[in-house]
Design a protein around this motif. Structure first.
Motif, PDB file in Angstrom:
ATOM      1  N   TYR A  56       9.388   1.079   1.871  1.00 52.75           N
ATOM      2  CA  TYR A  56       9.712   2.769   1.548  1.00 52.75           C
ATOM      3  C   TYR A  56       8.151   3.500   1.422  1.00 52.75           C
ATOM      4  O   TYR A  56       8.271   4.795   1.933  1.00 52.75           O
ATOM      5  CB  TYR A  56      10.330   2.806   0.211  1.00 52.75           C
ATOM      6  N   ASP A  57       7.114   2.834   1.047  1.00 45.86           N
ATOM      7  CA  ASP A  57       5.917   3.602   0.815  1.00 45.86           C
ATOM      8  C   ASP A  57       5.238   3.687   2.483  1.00 45.86           C
ATOM      9  O   ASP A  57       4.534   4.819   2.638  1.00 45.86           O
ATOM     10  CB  ASP A  57       4.830   2.495   0.332  1.00 45.86           C
ATOM     11  N   ALA A  58       5.610   3.169   3.516  1.00 46.03           N
ATOM     12  CA  ALA A  58       5.197   3.494   4.768  1.00 46.03           C
ATOM     13  C   ALA A  58       6.071   4.654   5.426  1.00 46.03           C
ATOM     14  O   ALA A  58       5.700   5.039   6.417  1.00 46.03           O
ATOM     15  CB  ALA A  58       5.216   2.210   5.729  1.00 46.03           C
ATOM     16  N   LEU A  59       7.274   4.885   4.838  1.00 49.62           N
ATOM     17  CA  LEU A  59       7.875   5.983   5.255  1.00 49.62           C
ATOM     18  C   LEU A  59       7.354   7.350   5.177  1.00 49.62           C
ATOM     19  O   LEU A  59       6.538   7.732   4.320  1.00 49.62           O
ATOM     20  CB  LEU A  59       9.258   5.901   4.684  1.00 49.62           C
ATOM     21  N   LYS A  60       7.644   8.331   6.171  1.00 52.96           N
ATOM     22  CA  LYS A  60       7.401   9.533   5.832  1.00 52.96           C
ATOM     23  C   LYS A  60       8.505  10.391   5.480  1.00 52.96           C
ATOM     24  O   LYS A  60       9.781  10.458   5.622  1.00 52.96           O
ATOM     25  CB  LYS A  60       6.768  10.337   7.094  1.00 52.96           C
ATOM     26  N   TYR A  61       8.166  11.495   4.426  1.00 53.26           N
ATOM     27  CA  TYR A  61       9.389  12.224   3.694  1.00 53.26           C
ATOM     28  C   TYR A  61       9.002  13.716   3.970  1.00 53.26           C
ATOM     29  O   TYR A  61       8.006  14.153   4.284  1.00 53.26           O
ATOM     30  CB  TYR A  61       9.315  11.820   2.350  1.00 53.26           C
ATOM     31  N   THR A  62      10.439  14.550   3.966  1.00 54.19           N
ATOM     32  CA  THR A  62       9.946  15.850   4.119  1.00 54.19           C
ATOM     33  C   THR A  62      10.753  16.337   2.702  1.00 54.19           C
ATOM     34  O   THR A  62      11.701  16.138   2.336  1.00 54.19           O
ATOM     35  CB  THR A  62      10.975  16.431   5.124  1.00 54.19           C
ATOM     36  N   ASN A  63       9.573  16.966   2.169  1.00 49.91           N
ATOM     37  CA  ASN A  63      10.138  17.613   0.659  1.00 49.91           C
ATOM     38  C   ASN A  63      10.197  19.180   0.549  1.00 49.91           C
ATOM     39  O   ASN A  63       9.525  19.790   1.241  1.00 49.91           O
ATOM     40  CB  ASN A  63       9.157  17.373  -0.227  1.00 49.91           C
ATOM     41  N   SER A  64      11.432  19.618  -0.010  1.00 57.94           N
ATOM     42  CA  SER A  64      11.509  21.260   0.008  1.00 57.94           C
ATOM     43  C   SER A  64      11.838  21.505  -1.428  1.00 57.94           C
ATOM     44  O   SER A  64      12.764  20.503  -2.033  1.00 57.94           O
ATOM     45  CB  SER A  64      12.529  21.681   1.069  1.00 57.94           C
ATOM     46  N   PRO A  65      11.651  22.578  -2.239  1.00 61.69           N
ATOM     47  CA  PRO A  65      12.228  22.887  -3.310  1.00 61.69           C
ATOM     48  C   PRO A  65      13.690  23.089  -3.276  1.00 61.69           C
ATOM     49  O   PRO A  65      14.373  23.496  -2.542  1.00 61.69           O
ATOM     50  CB  PRO A  65      11.243  24.308  -3.837  1.00 61.69           C
ATOM     51  N   LEU A  66      13.985  22.752  -4.681  1.00 64.85           N
ATOM     52  CA  LEU A  66      15.730  23.120  -4.714  1.00 64.85           C
ATOM     53  C   LEU A  66      15.946  24.635  -5.146  1.00 64.85           C
ATOM     54  O   LEU A  66      15.286  25.087  -5.963  1.00 64.85           O
ATOM     55  CB  LEU A  66      16.063  22.296  -6.016  1.00 64.85           C
ATOM     56  N   VAL A  73      27.943 -16.113 -12.201  1.00 67.78           N
ATOM     57  CA  VAL A  73      26.710 -15.521 -11.467  1.00 67.78           C
ATOM     58  C   VAL A  73      25.849 -14.517 -12.483  1.00 67.78           C
ATOM     59  O   VAL A  73      26.393 -14.055 -13.588  1.00 67.78           O
ATOM     60  CB  VAL A  73      26.772 -14.817 -10.202  1.00 67.78           C
ATOM     61  N   ILE A  74      24.435 -14.366 -12.185  1.00 73.09           N
ATOM     62  CA  ILE A  74      23.850 -13.413 -12.776  1.00 73.09           C
ATOM     63  C   ILE A  74      23.331 -12.223 -11.942  1.00 73.09           C
ATOM     64  O   ILE A  74      23.135 -12.744 -10.892  1.00 73.09           O
ATOM     65  CB  ILE A  74      22.625 -14.063 -13.777  1.00 73.09           C
ATOM     66  N   THR A  75      23.248 -11.200 -12.256  1.00 70.19           N
ATOM     67  CA  THR A  75      22.988 -10.116 -11.323  1.00 70.19           C
ATOM     68  C   THR A  75      21.386  -9.631 -11.652  1.00 70.19           C
ATOM     69  O   THR A  75      21.153  -9.392 -12.988  1.00 70.19           O
ATOM     70  CB  THR A  75      23.544  -8.896 -11.527  1.00 70.19           C
ATOM     71  N   LEU A  76      20.375  -9.854 -10.863  1.00 70.96           N
ATOM     72  CA  LEU A  76      18.925  -9.333 -11.114  1.00 70.96           C
ATOM     73  C   LEU A  76      18.893  -7.750 -10.204  1.00 70.96           C
ATOM     74  O   LEU A  76      19.024  -8.026  -8.940  1.00 70.96           O
ATOM     75  CB  LEU A  76      17.939 -10.233 -10.690  1.00 70.96           C
ATOM     76  N   SER A  77      18.535  -7.011 -10.704  1.00 69.07           N
ATOM     77  CA  SER A  77      18.255  -5.690  -9.954  1.00 69.07           C
ATOM     78  C   SER A  77      16.897  -4.907 -10.225  1.00 69.07           C
ATOM     79  O   SER A  77      16.408  -5.306 -11.277  1.00 69.07           O
ATOM     80  CB  SER A  77      19.431  -4.640 -10.618  1.00 69.07           C
ATOM     81  N   ARG A  78      16.553  -4.314  -9.497  1.00 68.88           N
ATOM     82  CA  ARG A  78      15.288  -3.558  -9.874  1.00 68.88           C
ATOM     83  C   ARG A  78      14.940  -2.250  -8.766  1.00 68.88           C
ATOM     84  O   ARG A  78      15.563  -2.217  -7.727  1.00 68.88           O
ATOM     85  CB  ARG A  78      14.122  -4.423  -9.318  1.00 68.88           C
ATOM     86  N   THR A  79      14.409  -1.118  -9.435  1.00 66.85           N
ATOM     87  CA  THR A  79      14.247  -0.033  -8.606  1.00 66.85           C
ATOM     88  C   THR A  79      13.308  -0.099  -7.403  1.00 66.85           C
ATOM     89  O   THR A  79      12.367  -0.890  -7.606  1.00 66.85           O
ATOM     90  CB  THR A  79      14.009   1.308  -9.656  1.00 66.85           C
ATOM     91  N   LEU A  80      13.478   0.760  -6.737  1.00 65.47           N
ATOM     92  CA  LEU A  80      12.502   1.300  -5.514  1.00 65.47           C
ATOM     93  C   LEU A  80      12.269   2.591  -5.648  1.00 65.47           C
ATOM     94  O   LEU A  80      12.937   3.456  -5.898  1.00 65.47           O
ATOM     95  CB  LEU A  80      13.167   0.977  -4.186  1.00 65.47           C
ATOM     96  N   TYR A  81      10.929   2.954  -5.520  1.00 64.80           N
ATOM     97  CA  TYR A  81      10.270   4.224  -5.521  1.00 64.80           C
ATOM     98  C   TYR A  81      10.098   5.102  -4.295  1.00 64.80           C
ATOM     99  O   TYR A  81       9.993   4.254  -3.350  1.00 64.80           O
ATOM    100  CB  TYR A  81       8.988   4.196  -6.352  1.00 64.80           C
TER     101      TYR A  81
END
Length: 809
Positions: free
Chosen positions: A64-74, A758-766
């Protein structure tokens, strides 16, 4: 027998004990010392190993850090208007269909027949399941209900009216039920459906339903029911006491009320009483909004009434007028329904009591009186007559509303006599030109929330009935409910009374609560500055304002894990919904923006849709209890991935739809099948997770998945998910948003797909960051999760905590 204990522990018990140890470490970090047996860092290392070497979180963050993004105001103002216009377009479409239907009803009325050519709804059999209606229906015909107290001179609608209803649905597929309830007690309903919520074929009477009463008399009403519970109500009529018939009539009146109305109940014998219920004390002294829960509670009170003692009109009247004084001050019609039987009254003159009490209200209350049974004495009838016309009224206090007295000699007619009170507020000469839009309510089959848009119909200046078009609230509020521009931005919808129809703190309309939840928006938007916003919305204005407000977010399961409250700088933008008294508000947190991955590329090999039943996957197999494929992950486009989420939910997904998704996402077609613009980038980005999972084989992990903020979820091995599945509403997803950047672990649970505990492990991506140094304040783009076996955790704990394997443990 001698009692003793044996230090024996089964392997399963050890698993649970060590699991409990795990949870203790997570929740209660302990100081480290040479004598400490429990080392939290060791467990943290186990979880990090699962996250990185089993789930691949670090590798996926790097992608995800290697991706390019386009941002625009809301554009908050533009978004609020867009959402308002979307709701308005659906309402206006239903109104146009309704007006056309009413025109045809009025034109055709003289051709209505006394012979019934329709099947009764309770006897319908030739139906087919339809997902939009969540029931079995027949679009080829309509059906009727015939009330037990319907008119002797029944008039059944013509076939032409059914043809118009069919055409309306063809033009406007968002319409749900269409129906016409006549003044004779006949209801014509399209499409035909078998009714299941009525005990008998003749027990449904449209004239005594809230849709009918509110269409004929749109102004909200304050209604106070005053019931005689003296000894005379023990009199029998056809095997029932007058008390039982009075309760039945009172229930019918309650059923005629809508949530915008208010209701109070008074019973009187020698003294007067008001409801005292465990559910709430408010029914004792104040009018209650006629919401489903309040109506249900007041019916409980009716059930408890018993006939005993004398009768004191004065006591009952004073209690009744005290309710009117508690009204909320808005413009409302006020009516007192007074029922009495038997002989004369104790206490002071009831006519003078009405004079004094109503004068204090500027003579706003209308009094309707009813004498029950043939035994009502002539003098009592005179008193009841004088009470209704208010012969002693003070004209200086205001114009008097002249009521009527009705002697109901046949007690079986009491329900009809009392429940048509609303017609006193209807002027046939003026008519009603604007459709009445009801508050949300359960549909006739109890299958979901709808709003009814209704108009009365006339013939030669006489009311002949009410026609309605229903729209599902899930579709009406679709875009507002699924509005998502960042974790802390949202939208809400209210009506002209400040009642909340949609808000992230309330169940979504599609979630089918038992009854609609009517909450004043002030209880949900509690910032002091929000009061001005709400007042402006109620006035039907457009505007914007910025201030600090709170966000209440679930930490998973709300009841077990609670919520997190955060103060956020927020920008409020609101706009009225044209053609209604509704208003939409968009709340955007500071720093929120439109973010899209660019330029995304999706190859056919990167997209296998989860509907393996519609398009077979390569090398299908059974993974535990689930039909799956281990050759690829499977992508589900959840409701949040669509511009119109509830259109997706309420439409059967076919192989043609799957092909349309594939062709659009892989660039073979420019025809967007209703997806949000950002979805293309999310499908491309999440494919990287499959590549990582293939490299990181972990037999102890049963399922791996990644869910994005814009509604894309990818699961490996590939398998089919339920159509209503929405990962953003799951406990694991919400827990992760509350603990960004951390390994979030669930309690053990039994996997419904057959892999045991089972047990679920989860983690966010930025979202990508140039220096790749992330903090919890960064925007979240997705959450990854892995389900791993409880036995694996047990073994890991055994290996790292040696005391767990000691025989003395």
């Amino acid at each position: 027998m001698e009692m003793f204990s044996v230090n024996t522990t089964t392997q399963r018990e050890r698993v649970w004990q060590c699991t409990c140890l795990t949870l203790v470490i997570l929740l209660c970090p302990l100081p480290m010392s040479s004598g400490t047996l429990i080392n939290g860092r060791l467990l943290g290392g186990i979880l990090d190993d699962i996250a990185d070497n089993g789930l691949g979180v670090s590798d996926m963050q790097a992608e995800y850090d290697a991706l390019k993004y386009t941002n625009s105001p809301l554009d908050g103002a533009g978004i609020s208007k867009q959402l308002a216009n979307s709701i308005s377009a659906q309402i206006q479409g239903a109104e146009a269909a309704l007006k056309g239907l009413v025109n045809v009803i009025e034109e055709q009325y003289s051709s209505f027949s006394g012979e019934n050519q329709y099947t009764q709804c309770c006897e319908i059999t030739d139906t087919n399941d339809d997902p939009r209606y969540k029931s079995e229906v027949n679009f080829d015909k309509a059906c009727v209900t015939i009330a037990g107290q319907s008119s002797v001179n029944k008039k059944f609608p013509t076939a032409r009216i059914v043809e118009v209803m069919k055409e309306n649905v063809r033009i406007n597929p968002n319409l749900k039920w269409q129906y016409f309830g006549g003044e004779d007690g006949i209801l014509l309903n399209y499409p035909a459906v078998k009714t299941t919520d009525v005990p008998d074929c003749d027990s449904y009477d449209p004239r005594f339903r809230s849709f009918y009463a509110s269409a004929v008399s749109p102004v909200p009403k304050d209604v106070v029911l005053v019931l005689d519970t003296s000894d005379s109500m023990r009199t029998l009529h056809n095997g029932k006491t007058l008390m039982e018939l009075a309760k039945q009539a009172a229930r019918t009146v309650l059923d005629s009320l809508g949530p915008n109305d208010q209701i109070g109940l008074v019973s009187f014998a020698s003294s007067a009483s008001t409801p005292v219920l465990a559910e709430s004390t408010c029914y004792t002294t104040t009018l209650a909004a006629a919401t489903p829960s309040n109506i249900q509670n007041l019916k409980k009170y009716l059930d408890s009434l018993r006939a005993t003692g004398g009768r004191n009109y004065e006591a009952g009247l004073k209690k009744a007028f005290s309710f009117f004084r508690s009204s909320n001050g808005t413009v409302r019609d006020q009516v007192l329904l007074f029922l009495a039987a038997g002989g004369s009254s104790e206490g002071s003159d009831p006519v003078s009591t009405i004079r004094d009490e109503n004068a204090a209200l500027e003579n706003k209350a209308l009094v309707l009186t009813f004498g029950l049974g043939k035994s009502v004495a002539g003098s009592v009838q005179t008193t009841l007559q004088n009470m209704a016309v208010q012969t002693q009224s003070r004209m200086s206090a205001g114009e008097v509303k002249m009521g009527t007295f009705t002697i109901v000699e046949n007690p079986d007619d009491l329900s009809v006599a009392m429940a048509t009170y609303y017609k006193f507020f209807h002027s046939p000469s003026q008519g009603v030109s604007n459709p009445e839009i009801s508050a949300p309510h359960r549909d006739m089959l109890d299958k979901g929330l709808i709003t009814s848009i209704c108009l009365p119909a006339y013939h030669s200046g006489r009311l002949i009935g009410v026609a309605c078009s229903d729209v599902a609230m899930s579709e009406l509020l679709s875009e507002a409910t699924y509005f998502d521009k960042g974790e802390l931005s949202y939208a809400f919808v209210i009506n002209g009374y400040g009642r909340t129809y949609s808000h992230p703190l309330l169940p979504r309309p599609y979630d089918d609560p038992d009854d609609p939840i009517f909450v004043d928006i002030h209880h949900l938007e509690r910032a002091p500055a929000a009061k001005a916003v709400i007042s402006s919305m109620i006035r039907g204005e457009e505007g914007n304002s910025s201030f600090v407000s709170t966000r209440t977010q679930a930490r998973g399961d709300v009841f077990r894990e609670g919520v997190s409250i955060t103060n956020v700088m927020s920008h409020y933008y609101w706009a009225p919904v044209a053609g209604s008294a509704w208003s939409v508000c968009v709340v955007i947190s500071d720093g929120s923006k439109n973010t899209e991955i660019s330029p995304p590329t999706v190859l056919p090999s990167m997209f296998t849709y989860h509907r393996l039943d519609l398009k077979s996957a390569s090398s299908p197999c059974k993974h535990f209890f689930k039909y799956a494929t281990k050759d690829s992950s499977a992508v589900m486009l959840t409701p949040g991935a669509f511009r119109q989420p509830y259109h997706y939910l309420n439409t059967e997904e076919t192989a043609t739809n799957v092909t349309q998704y594939e062709r659009y996402l892989t660039g073979q077609s420019s025809q967007n099948p209703g997806l949000k613009n950002s979805v293309l980038g999310s499908v491309a980005a999440t494919y990287k997770a499959e590549v990582i999972w293939r490299k990181k084989r972990a037999d102890y992990i049963t399922w791996r998945s990644i869910g994005t903020m814009d509604g894309v979820v990818r699961v490996f091995p590939g398998t089919q998910l339920a159509k209503s599945y929405d990962h953003t509403r799951t406990d694991w997803f919400q827990r992760s948003l509350m603990d960004k950047g951390k390994n979030v672990v669930s309690a053990p649970y039994l996997d419904p797909w057959g892999s045991g505990y089972v047990i679920t492990l989860s983690r966010t991506l930025y979202e990508a960051k140039a220096d790749r140094q992330h903090t919890p304040s960064d925007n979240i783009v997705a959450v990854m999760k892995a389900d791993f076996t409880l036995y694996y955790l047990y073994q890991a704990i055994q290996d790292n905590y040696t005391y767990c394997s000691l025989s003395s443990y």
